[in-house]
Design a protein around this motif. Structure first.
Motif, PDB file in Angstrom:
ATOM      1  N   LEU A  88       0.841  -1.191   0.000  1.00 20.13           N
ATOM      2  CA  LEU A  88       0.000   0.000   0.000  1.00 20.13           C
ATOM      3  C   LEU A  88       0.884   1.251   0.000  1.00 20.13           C
ATOM      4  CD1 LEU A  88      -2.622  -1.087   2.686  1.00 20.13           C
ATOM      5  CD2 LEU A  88      -3.170  -0.512   0.314  1.00 20.13           C
ATOM      6  N   GLY A  89       0.271   2.378  -0.319  1.00 19.15           N
ATOM      7  CA  GLY A  89       0.976   3.651  -0.245  1.00 19.15           C
ATOM      8  C   GLY A  89       0.799   4.535  -1.458  1.00 19.15           C
ATOM      9  N   THR A  90       0.559   3.936  -2.628  1.00 15.80           N
ATOM     10  CA  THR A  90       0.409   4.747  -3.841  1.00 15.80           C
ATOM     11  C   THR A  90      -0.748   5.726  -3.714  1.00 15.80           C
ATOM     12  OG1 THR A  90       1.339   2.996  -5.233  1.00 15.80           O
ATOM     13  CG2 THR A  90       0.018   4.690  -6.327  1.00 15.80           C
ATOM     14  N   ASN A  91      -1.884   5.269  -3.215  1.00 18.33           N
ATOM     15  CA  ASN A  91      -3.049   6.152  -3.117  1.00 18.33           C
ATOM     16  C   ASN A  91      -2.873   7.245  -2.070  1.00 18.33           C
ATOM     17  OD1 ASN A  91      -4.939   4.976  -5.090  1.00 18.33           O
ATOM     18  ND2 ASN A  91      -4.775   3.168  -3.782  1.00 18.33           N
ATOM     19  N   ASP A  92      -1.965   7.031  -1.131  1.00 15.98           N
ATOM     20  CA  ASP A  92      -1.659   8.072  -0.149  1.00 15.98           C
ATOM     21  C   ASP A  92      -1.005   9.278  -0.813  1.00 15.98           C
ATOM     22  OD1 ASP A  92      -2.108   5.632   1.243  1.00 15.98           O
ATOM     23  OD2 ASP A  92      -1.082   6.412   3.006  1.00 15.98           O
ATOM     24  N   MET A  93      -0.450   9.097  -2.015  1.00 19.28           N
ATOM     25  CA  MET A  93       0.202  10.189  -2.726  1.00 19.28           C
ATOM     26  C   MET A  93      -0.775  11.242  -3.224  1.00 19.28           C
ATOM     27  SD  MET A  93       3.386   9.249  -2.445  1.00 19.28           S
ATOM     28  CE  MET A  93       2.790   8.585  -0.881  1.00 19.28           C
ATOM     29  N   LYS A  94      -2.061  10.926  -3.274  1.00 15.09           N
ATOM     30  CA  LYS A  94      -3.059  11.921  -3.670  1.00 15.09           C
ATOM     31  C   LYS A  94      -3.112  13.019  -2.600  1.00 15.09           C
ATOM     32  CE  LYS A  94      -6.082   8.339  -5.620  1.00 15.09           C
ATOM     33  NZ  LYS A  94      -7.379   7.628  -5.438  1.00 15.09           N
ATOM     34  N   ALA A  98      -3.382  12.271   1.491  1.00 15.89           N
ATOM     35  CA  ALA A  98      -2.281  12.604   2.403  1.00 15.89           C
ATOM     36  C   ALA A  98      -1.221  13.415   1.662  1.00 15.89           C
ATOM     37  CB  ALA A  98      -1.672  11.342   2.996  1.00 15.89           C
ATOM     38  N   GLY A  99      -0.776  12.892   0.507  1.00 16.21           N
ATOM     39  CA  GLY A  99       0.099  13.672  -0.349  1.00 16.21           C
ATOM     40  C   GLY A  99       1.584  13.552  -0.123  1.00 16.21           C
ATOM     41  N   SER A 100       2.019  12.632   0.752  1.00 17.30           N
ATOM     42  CA  SER A 100       3.458  12.520   0.968  1.00 17.30           C
ATOM     43  C   SER A 100       3.864  11.095   1.295  1.00 17.30           C
ATOM     44  CB  SER A 100       3.903  13.440   2.107  1.00 17.30           C
ATOM     45  OG  SER A 100       3.545  12.921   3.368  1.00 17.30           O
ATOM     46  N   ALA A 101       5.118  10.774   0.964  1.00 17.82           N
ATOM     47  CA  ALA A 101       5.672   9.460   1.287  1.00 17.82           C
ATOM     48  C   ALA A 101       5.793   9.292   2.794  1.00 17.82           C
ATOM     49  CB  ALA A 101       7.033   9.294   0.614  1.00 17.82           C
ATOM     50  N   PHE A 102       6.105  10.361   3.490  1.00 10.27           N
ATOM     51  CA  PHE A 102       6.226  10.281   4.948  1.00 10.27           C
ATOM     52  C   PHE A 102       4.901   9.873   5.576  1.00 10.27           C
ATOM     53  CE2 PHE A 102       5.990  12.311   9.187  1.00 10.27           C
ATOM     54  CZ  PHE A 102       7.034  11.637   9.791  1.00 10.27           C
ATOM     55  N   ALA A 103       3.799  10.450   5.074  1.00 11.32           N
ATOM     56  CA  ALA A 103       2.477  10.085   5.600  1.00 11.32           C
ATOM     57  C   ALA A 103       2.171   8.623   5.332  1.00 11.32           C
ATOM     58  CB  ALA A 103       1.403  10.974   4.974  1.00 11.32           C
ATOM     59  N   ALA A 104       2.519   8.136   4.128  1.00  8.46           N
ATOM     60  CA  ALA A 104       2.292   6.731   3.805  1.00  8.46           C
ATOM     61  C   ALA A 104       3.096   5.830   4.728  1.00  8.46           C
ATOM     62  CB  ALA A 104       2.670   6.464   2.343  1.00  8.46           C
ATOM     63  N   ILE A 137       5.316   5.851  -9.067  1.00  8.65           N
ATOM     64  CA  ILE A 137       4.498   6.522 -10.068  1.00  8.65           C
ATOM     65  C   ILE A 137       5.407   7.091 -11.161  1.00  8.65           C
ATOM     66  CG2 ILE A 137       2.934   8.477 -10.447  1.00  8.65           C
ATOM     67  CD1 ILE A 137       2.013   8.132  -7.524  1.00  8.65           C
ATOM     68  N   ARG A 138       4.925   7.051 -12.405  1.00 10.30           N
ATOM     69  CA  ARG A 138       5.714   7.607 -13.507  1.00 10.30           C
ATOM     70  C   ARG A 138       4.888   8.605 -14.297  1.00 10.30           C
ATOM     71  NH1 ARG A 138       6.932   2.588 -17.430  1.00 10.30           N
ATOM     72  NH2 ARG A 138       8.083   4.186 -18.576  1.00 10.30           N
ATOM     73  N   ALA A 139       5.555   9.366 -15.155  1.00 10.78           N
ATOM     74  CA  ALA A 139       4.865  10.366 -15.972  1.00 10.78           C
ATOM     75  C   ALA A 139       3.876   9.687 -16.915  1.00 10.78           C
ATOM     76  CB  ALA A 139       5.876  11.178 -16.765  1.00 10.78           C
ATOM     77  N   THR A 140       2.745  10.348 -17.150  1.00 13.48           N
ATOM     78  CA  THR A 140       1.709   9.801 -18.014  1.00 13.48           C
ATOM     79  C   THR A 140       0.979  10.926 -18.735  1.00 13.48           C
ATOM     80  OG1 THR A 140      -0.325   8.470 -18.073  1.00 13.48           O
ATOM     81  CG2 THR A 140       0.024   9.810 -16.114  1.00 13.48           C
ATOM     82  N   GLY A 141       0.456  10.593 -19.895  1.00  9.99           N
ATOM     83  CA  GLY A 141      -0.378  11.540 -20.615  1.00  9.99           C
ATOM     84  C   GLY A 141      -1.835  11.445 -20.226  1.00  9.99           C
ATOM     85  N   ASN A 142      -2.161  10.550 -19.278  1.00  9.38           N
ATOM     86  CA  ASN A 142      -3.527  10.388 -18.796  1.00  9.38           C
ATOM     87  C   ASN A 142      -3.860  11.566 -17.880  1.00  9.38           C
ATOM     88  OD1 ASN A 142      -5.771   9.551 -17.077  1.00  9.38           O
ATOM     89  ND2 ASN A 142      -5.527   7.524 -17.981  1.00  9.38           N
ATOM     90  N   ILE A 153       5.137  11.606  -8.497  1.00  9.07           N
ATOM     91  CA  ILE A 153       6.330  10.954  -9.029  1.00  9.07           C
ATOM     92  C   ILE A 153       7.481  11.092  -8.041  1.00  9.07           C
ATOM     93  CG2 ILE A 153       8.047  11.003 -10.878  1.00  9.07           C
ATOM     94  CD1 ILE A 153       5.806  11.964 -12.759  1.00  9.07           C
ATOM     95  N   GLU A 154       7.721  12.304  -7.580  1.00  7.16           N
ATOM     96  CA  GLU A 154       8.816  12.541  -6.637  1.00  7.16           C
ATOM     97  C   GLU A 154       8.555  11.867  -5.293  1.00  7.16           C
ATOM     98  OE1 GLU A 154      11.166  16.233  -4.410  1.00  7.16           O
ATOM     99  OE2 GLU A 154       9.511  16.648  -5.794  1.00  7.16           O
ATOM    100  N   GLU A 155       7.354  12.027  -4.779  1.00  6.37           N
ATOM    101  CA  GLU A 155       7.053  11.469  -3.452  1.00  6.37           C
ATOM    102  C   GLU A 155       7.087   9.942  -3.458  1.00  6.37           C
ATOM    103  OE1 GLU A 155       6.625  12.782  -0.358  1.00  6.37           O
ATOM    104  OE2 GLU A 155       7.364  14.612  -1.281  1.00  6.37           O
TER     105      GLU A 155
END
Length: 213
Positions: A88-94, A98-104, A137-142, A153-155
């Protein structure tokens, strides 16, 4: 005796297919691949939910996505367990979540405490815990996905280091999903069939070691 493993995760565990906007065939999902690799030595329980967070609320679905709130019920449902795999943790990046790796990382720590302190039925011993860092996470045109994860991507690239340190601190196993799998550029978040299979194959060795099989 056959070992029991709970795979607790989000859409990567559920098997979301970005190409079809559906679900990967059962045989291609990483818990299924892991089950096939382990054969009869272990029983794999796949518990994946699209959008699941580590320990944060997200009210944009008709289900409870807060991983910490649901976990105790799932532990009780499937007890006894020999191993719990946390992916888990990807959705925490929203940012809305939460928006951060530390929060995840804090969220994963909360899940580990819930497992360790759970009131297991019938005096069962608690399971081993394996923390898996999701592929970054990687760059996307979506456009909708890119807009949902600004800064993701950075987090998300920080998760592996943070999770590894946390696993060492808490005495858990650790596996870096980035070592075997990469997210698809279709949406920047999910795994195509090849990469979700690779994740299942990659986990076999450490899972065997932690189960002693």
């Amino acid at each position: 005796m056959t070992k029991t493993v709970l795979c607790y995760g989000d859409s990567l565990t559920w098997g979301y297919d970005a190409e079809t906007i559906g679900r990967h065939d059962y045989k291609n999902r990483w818990p299924s691949v892991l089950q096939a690799a382990l054969g009869g030595d272990a029983r794999i329980i796949a518990e994946g939910l699209n959008g699941r967070t580590t320990a944060f609320d997200d009210h944009l679905a008709d289900c409870d996505r807060n991983g910490a709130r649901i976990l105790p019920t799932i532990l009780q449902t499937h007890a006894p367990l020999d191993l719990v795999i946390l992916l888990l943790g990807t959705n925490d990046m929203k940012p809305v979540v939460a928006g951060s790796a530390f929060a995840a990382c804090q969220g994963i720590s909360r899940l580990v405490r819930l497992i360790r302190n759970h009131a297991w039925p019938f005096e069962f011993d608690g399971p081993e815990i394996l923390i898996v860092a999701p592929p970054a996470i990687r760059a996307t045109g979506n456009v909708p996905f890119a807009a949902s994860f600004p800064g993701g991507i950075e987090e998300s690239s920080k998760l592996a280091t943070l999770y590894r340190d946390l696993a060492d601190e808490l005495g858990c196993g650790f596996f870096d999903g980035n070592s075997v799998a990469k997210t698809t550029p279709i949406d920047g978040i999910h795994l195509d069939a090849e990469n979700t299979r690779a994740l299942g194959r990659g986990l076999e060795s450490i899972v065997r070691m932690m189960l002693g099989i």
